[in-house]
Design a protein around this motif. Structure first.
Motif, PDB file in Angstrom:
ATOM      1  N   TYR A  90      36.041 -71.629   3.597  1.00  0.00           N
ATOM      2  CA  TYR A  90      36.136 -70.629   4.829  1.00  0.00           C
ATOM      3  C   TYR A  90      37.521 -70.990   5.464  1.00  0.00           C
ATOM      4  N   ALA A  91      38.033 -69.641   5.650  1.00  0.00           N
ATOM      5  CA  ALA A  91      39.322 -69.764   6.318  1.00  0.00           C
ATOM      6  C   ALA A  91      39.462 -68.880   7.575  1.00  0.00           C
ATOM      7  N   LYS A  92      40.333 -69.231   8.456  1.00  0.00           N
ATOM      8  CA  LYS A  92      40.559 -68.698   9.734  1.00  0.00           C
ATOM      9  C   LYS A  92      41.354 -67.539   9.352  1.00  0.00           C
ATOM     10  N   GLU A  93      40.931 -66.356   9.983  1.00  0.00           N
ATOM     11  CA  GLU A  93      41.830 -64.976   9.824  1.00  0.00           C
ATOM     12  C   GLU A  93      41.565 -64.408  11.112  1.00  0.00           C
ATOM     13  N   TYR A  94      42.072 -63.137  11.198  1.00  0.00           N
ATOM     14  CA  TYR A  94      41.805 -62.141  12.353  1.00  0.00           C
ATOM     15  C   TYR A  94      42.065 -60.700  11.582  1.00  0.00           C
ATOM     16  N   ASP A  95      41.444 -59.916  12.692  1.00  0.00           N
ATOM     17  CA  ASP A  95      41.920 -58.470  12.529  1.00  0.00           C
ATOM     18  C   ASP A  95      42.838 -58.066  13.756  1.00  0.00           C
ATOM     19  N   LEU A  96      43.670 -57.392  13.675  1.00  0.00           N
ATOM     20  CA  LEU A  96      44.399 -56.809  14.696  1.00  0.00           C
ATOM     21  C   LEU A  96      44.053 -55.197  14.883  1.00  0.00           C
ATOM     22  N   VAL A  97      43.177 -55.157  16.059  1.00  0.00           N
ATOM     23  CA  VAL A  97      42.642 -53.613  15.931  1.00  0.00           C
ATOM     24  C   VAL A  97      43.724 -52.854  16.889  1.00  0.00           C
ATOM     25  N   LEU A  98      43.988 -51.659  16.517  1.00  0.00           N
ATOM     26  CA  LEU A  98      45.308 -50.993  17.157  1.00  0.00           C
ATOM     27  C   LEU A  98      44.697 -49.685  17.450  1.00  0.00           C
ATOM     28  N   GLU A  99      44.843 -49.212  18.823  1.00  0.00           N
ATOM     29  CA  GLU A  99      44.394 -47.837  19.135  1.00  0.00           C
ATOM     30  C   GLU A  99      45.835 -47.201  19.332  1.00  0.00           C
ATOM     31  N   PHE A 100      46.252 -46.166  18.609  1.00  0.00           N
ATOM     32  CA  PHE A 100      47.486 -45.468  18.791  1.00  0.00           C
ATOM     33  C   PHE A 100      47.330 -44.415  19.790  1.00  0.00           C
ATOM     34  N   ASN A 101      48.519 -44.054  20.493  1.00  0.00           N
ATOM     35  CA  ASN A 101      48.439 -42.955  21.566  1.00  0.00           C
ATOM     36  C   ASN A 101      48.319 -41.487  21.062  1.00  0.00           C
ATOM     37  N   ASN A 102      48.379 -41.558  19.948  1.00  0.00           N
ATOM     38  CA  ASN A 102      48.145 -40.103  19.323  1.00  0.00           C
ATOM     39  C   ASN A 102      48.153 -40.337  17.639  1.00  0.00           C
ATOM     40  N   ILE A 103      47.420 -39.032  17.074  1.00  0.00           N
ATOM     41  CA  ILE A 103      47.137 -39.334  15.604  1.00  0.00           C
ATOM     42  C   ILE A 103      48.511 -39.293  14.789  1.00  0.00           C
ATOM     43  N   ASP A 104      49.485 -38.550  15.428  1.00  0.00           N
ATOM     44  CA  ASP A 104      50.893 -38.788  14.445  1.00  0.00           C
ATOM     45  C   ASP A 104      51.278 -40.241  14.394  1.00  0.00           C
ATOM     46  N   ASP A 105      51.293 -40.932  15.401  1.00  0.00           N
ATOM     47  CA  ASP A 105      51.604 -42.314  15.318  1.00  0.00           C
ATOM     48  C   ASP A 105      50.708 -43.251  14.411  1.00  0.00           C
ATOM     49  N   LYS A 106      49.358 -43.166  14.433  1.00  0.00           N
ATOM     50  CA  LYS A 106      48.502 -43.680  13.549  1.00  0.00           C
ATOM     51  C   LYS A 106      48.899 -43.205  12.170  1.00  0.00           C
ATOM     52  N   ASN A 107      49.425 -41.991  11.896  1.00  0.00           N
ATOM     53  CA  ASN A 107      49.593 -41.549  10.435  1.00  0.00           C
ATOM     54  C   ASN A 107      51.150 -42.380  10.029  1.00  0.00           C
ATOM     55  N   ARG A 108      52.032 -42.662  11.242  1.00  0.00           N
ATOM     56  CA  ARG A 108      53.362 -43.203  10.650  1.00  0.00           C
ATOM     57  C   ARG A 108      53.190 -44.534  10.177  1.00  0.00           C
ATOM     58  N   PHE A 109      51.891 -45.184  10.579  1.00  0.00           N
ATOM     59  CA  PHE A 109      51.793 -46.607  10.462  1.00  0.00           C
ATOM     60  C   PHE A 109      51.843 -46.817   8.934  1.00  0.00           C
ATOM     61  N   ASN A 110      51.494 -46.247   8.097  1.00  0.00           N
ATOM     62  CA  ASN A 110      51.176 -46.406   6.825  1.00  0.00           C
ATOM     63  C   ASN A 110      52.693 -46.634   6.145  1.00  0.00           C
ATOM     64  N   ASN A 111      53.574 -45.779   6.362  1.00  0.00           N
ATOM     65  CA  ASN A 111      54.884 -45.874   5.720  1.00  0.00           C
ATOM     66  C   ASN A 111      55.680 -47.007   6.466  1.00  0.00           C
ATOM     67  N   ILE A 112      55.258 -47.527   7.520  1.00  0.00           N
ATOM     68  CA  ILE A 112      56.082 -48.375   8.188  1.00  0.00           C
ATOM     69  C   ILE A 112      55.611 -49.804   7.782  1.00  0.00           C
ATOM     70  N   VAL A 113      54.382 -49.890   7.261  1.00  0.00           N
ATOM     71  CA  VAL A 113      53.896 -51.118   6.763  1.00  0.00           C
ATOM     72  C   VAL A 113      54.568 -50.985   5.208  1.00  0.00           C
ATOM     73  N   LEU A 114      54.149 -49.776   4.499  1.00  0.00           N
ATOM     74  CA  LEU A 114      54.709 -49.922   2.971  1.00  0.00           C
ATOM     75  C   LEU A 114      56.166 -50.355   2.943  1.00  0.00           C
ATOM     76  N   ALA A 115      57.047 -49.976   3.954  1.00  0.00           N
ATOM     77  CA  ALA A 115      58.454 -50.167   3.988  1.00  0.00           C
ATOM     78  C   ALA A 115      58.970 -51.722   4.246  1.00  0.00           C
ATOM     79  N   TYR A 116      57.979 -52.138   5.172  1.00  0.00           N
ATOM     80  CA  TYR A 116      58.562 -53.543   5.995  1.00  0.00           C
ATOM     81  C   TYR A 116      57.489 -54.600   5.862  1.00  0.00           C
ATOM     82  N   ALA A 117      56.331 -54.380   5.404  1.00  0.00           N
ATOM     83  CA  ALA A 117      55.220 -55.407   5.441  1.00  0.00           C
ATOM     84  C   ALA A 117      54.324 -55.468   4.221  1.00  0.00           C
TER      85      ALA A 117
END
Length: 458
Positions: free
Chosen positions: A342-369
Motif C-alpha cells: 500500500y503506497a501513499k499517492e495523490y491525484d492533482l485535479v486541475l480545472e482550467f480556465n478554458n478548453i484551449d488551456d486544457k488541450n495545451r496541457f498534453n504537449n507541456i507534460v510530454l515535453a517536460y514531465a
C-alpha cells in the motif's frame, strides 16, 4: 534487479488491471492539434459567470431572464441534498398534482419554506430570494442572534433603511450581508430591483452551495502566492487510506489475479470541478506536484487545484526481498508468500480556465514531465515513463480506457483497464460484492499510459 523492481513498483502504483509488460521502447511527444471547439471560459468561483457555468454544467439549471419564485424553489430543491421525513405539507395555492409541489414540499419539510402558500408564479423579488437562500444556507440561527444595532449597521451597508425591513426578516438580510451569502456586487440590485435577474438568482444559489460545502473543493489556484504551502499541507496531512471493508473485497480480486492493482480514494476530497474543464494528474511525490504547478505558471496557464489523497495497492513479489515499510508505504503478507503493498499517492485535479488551456496541457507534460530514456535530463523531478493524466470528457490525441469503480460509504476503489477488459473486471467485482455500488465508465487518458496498458513500457 533494481531496475526491474523500480519499474514494477511504479507500474503497479498506478493501479493497472492488466499484467505488466517487460518491453522497452522510446517514444516522442505527439503534436496535439488545436481544439476546433468553442473556447469555454470560466471566470472563477467568486464570479457570477462561474456560478452560471457551474449550475448549467453540474445540474442543468439555467434561469430565465426574469425568474419566478417557483423557478428558484425548484433550483434550490435540486441542488440541496435534503433528506427529511414528515407528513406531506398542505399548501393553499397548489396541490400534489402541481409540477412545483415536490420541490416546494421538500423545502417546506426542511424549514426553508415556512408558510402554507408558495406563490410559484410570482416574480422573484430580491428579498423573497434572500429569505429562501438564508434558510437553505443554514444561517438563520446566526441571524436571530443579531441585536437591533447590528442589524441596522448591516442593512445600512447594503443600502436599506432599517425601517424598511424589521424583525426576523431584517436579521436574516443582515446575516446574508455579513456572511457573504449576498455578494457586494448584488447590493444595488437587491435595493432597486422589483424582480431579480437570472444572474442574481444564479449567484445567490451558488453562494448557497458554497456555504453548504457543495460547491467546488479546491486548495487554491496556480496563481496564488501561497499555493505551494497549501499543496504541502494538503499532502503532508493525508495518510494511507484504510477502508478495511472495501479493501477486503478488492484484495480478494487482487490475490486471485482478477486485477493487478487498484487505488483507494475518499469521496470527501472530491474536487466537484466541471468535467469539461477538468484533468486529473496522478503521482506519488509532492515535489513533482510543486514543480508541475510552477511549470503551468511559467506557461501562463491558470487552474483551480484540488489534491485528492490516494492509496495505491499492488502485489509485491517475495523474490524482490524483504519489503521496507515507512509511514507512507505498508505491506501485508498473503497466503502464497507474496505481499500486498500500500503506497501513499495523490491525484492533482486541475480545472482550467478554458478548453484551449486544457488541450495545451498534453504537449507541456510530454515535453517536460515524461521520461523517454534513463539519461534524459531537463525534466521535472520524478518524471515517470508513463505519466498518468485523464479527462472525464473526450479530448483529441487522448485514448479511451475504462475506470472500474466499487464504492462503500465515503470510500471507493478504482482500477483502470482497456475497454475490452472492462467487463471481465466489472463482473468479477460484482460477483465478490453483489450489494456494493459498482460502476464502469470511460476516461480519456494520455497516450503513454494507454501504451502501457497495451503492453508497452512507454
Amino acid at each position: 534487479m533494481k531496475k526491474v523492481l523500480l519499474k514494477t513498483v511504479v507500474a503497479a502504483s498506478v493501479a493497472l488491471s492488466i499484467l505488466p509488460s517487460t518491453s522497452f521502447f522510446a517514444s516522442h511527444p505527439v503534436t496535439e492539434a488545436a481544439s476546433m471547439s468553442t473556447v469555454s471560459q470560466y471566470a472563477g468561483a467568486d464570479t457570477i459567470e462561474g456560478y452560471v457555468q457551474f449550475l448549467s454544467n453540474k445540474y442543468g439549471i439555467v434561469f430565465e431572464a426574469k425568474p419566478t419564485k417557483g423557478d428558484f424553489i425548484e433550483a434550490v430543491a435540486k441542488v440541496l441534498p435534503i433528506h427529511v421525513e414528515s407528513d406531506d405539507p398542505v399548501f393553499t395555492d397548489i396541490d400534489s398534482s402541481d409540477p412545483l409541489y415536490p420541490s416546494a414540499a421538500k423545502l417546506y419539510k426542511a424549514g426553508i419554506i415556512t408558510t402554507n402558500t408558495v406563490h410559484g408564479d410570482a416574480k422573484l423579488t430580491p428579498l423573497a430570494a434572500l429569505y429562501i437562500a438564508v434558510k437553505a444556507a443554514e444561517i438563520q440561527e446566526l441571524s436571530y442572534t443579531y441585536p437591533s444595532a447590528k442589524v441596522e449597521a448591516s442593512l445600512k451597508k447594503l443600502g436599506f433603511s432599517p425601517s424598511r425591513i424589521q424583525g426576523k426578516a431584517g436579521s436574516e438580510i443582515a446575516a446574508a450581508v455579513d456572511t457573504g451569502l449576498l455578494p457586494s456586487s448584488l447590493y444595488k440590485e437587491t435595493v432597486t430591483a422589483k424582480q431579480v435577474s437570472s444572474e442574481y438568482a444564479a449567484a445567490l444559489l451558488g453562494q448557497v452551495l458554497e456555504l453548504n460545502g457543495n460547491y467546488k473543493h479546491s486548495i487554491g489556484k496556480t496563481s496564488d502566492a501561497d499555493i505551494y504551502s497549501k499543496l504541502s499541507d494538503a499532502y503532508n496531512t493525508s495518510d494511507l487510506i484504510a477502508a478495511p471493508d472495501l479493501r477486503a473485497i478488492v484484495n480478494e480480486a487482487l490475490e486471485n489475479n482478477e486485477i493487478t492493482g487498484y487505488n483507494l480514494k475518499d469521496t470527501r476530497y472530491n474536487s466537484n470541478f466541471i468535467d469539461s474543464l477538468k484533468l486529473t494528474y496522478g503521482h506519488d511525490d509532492v515535489k513533482h506536484a510543486k514543480q508541475l504547478i510552477g511549470l503551468l505558471r511559467s506557461e501562463g496557464i491558470q487552474t483551480d487545484i484540488q489534491l485528492e489523497p490516494k492509496t495505491s495497492a499492488f502485489i509485491y513479489l517475495k523474490e524482490w526481498g524483504e519489503p521496507k515499510e515507512t509511514d507512507n508505504y505498508k505491506v501485508e503478507q498473503i497466503a502464497n508468500g507474496n505481499y500486498i503493498a500500500y503506497a501513499k499517492e495523490y491525484d492533482l485535479v486541475l480545472e482550467f480556465n478554458n478548453i484551449d488551456d486544457k488541450n495545451r496541457f498534453n504537449n507541456i507534460v510530454l515535453a517536460y514531465a515524461k521520461k523517454n530514456s534513463d539519461e534524459q535530463k531537463d525534466l521535472l523531478y520524478g518524471s515517470w515513463w508513463q505519466p498518468l493524466y485523464y479527462s472525464p470528457t473526450a479530448l483529441s490525441n487522448y485514448e479511451v480506457i475504462v475506470n472500474n469503480k466499487i464504492a462503500k460509504g465515503n470510500y471507493y476503489a478504482q482500477s483502470f483497464t482497456l475497454e475490452e477488459n472492462a467487463k471481465k473486471v466489472s463482473d468479477a467485482l460484482k460477483k465478490r460484492a453483489p450489494d456494493a455500488d459498482i460502476s464502469s465508465y470511460k476516461l480519456w487518458v494520455d497516450v503513454p499510459f494507454y501504451n502501457y496498458l497495451q503492453g508497452g513500457y512507454e
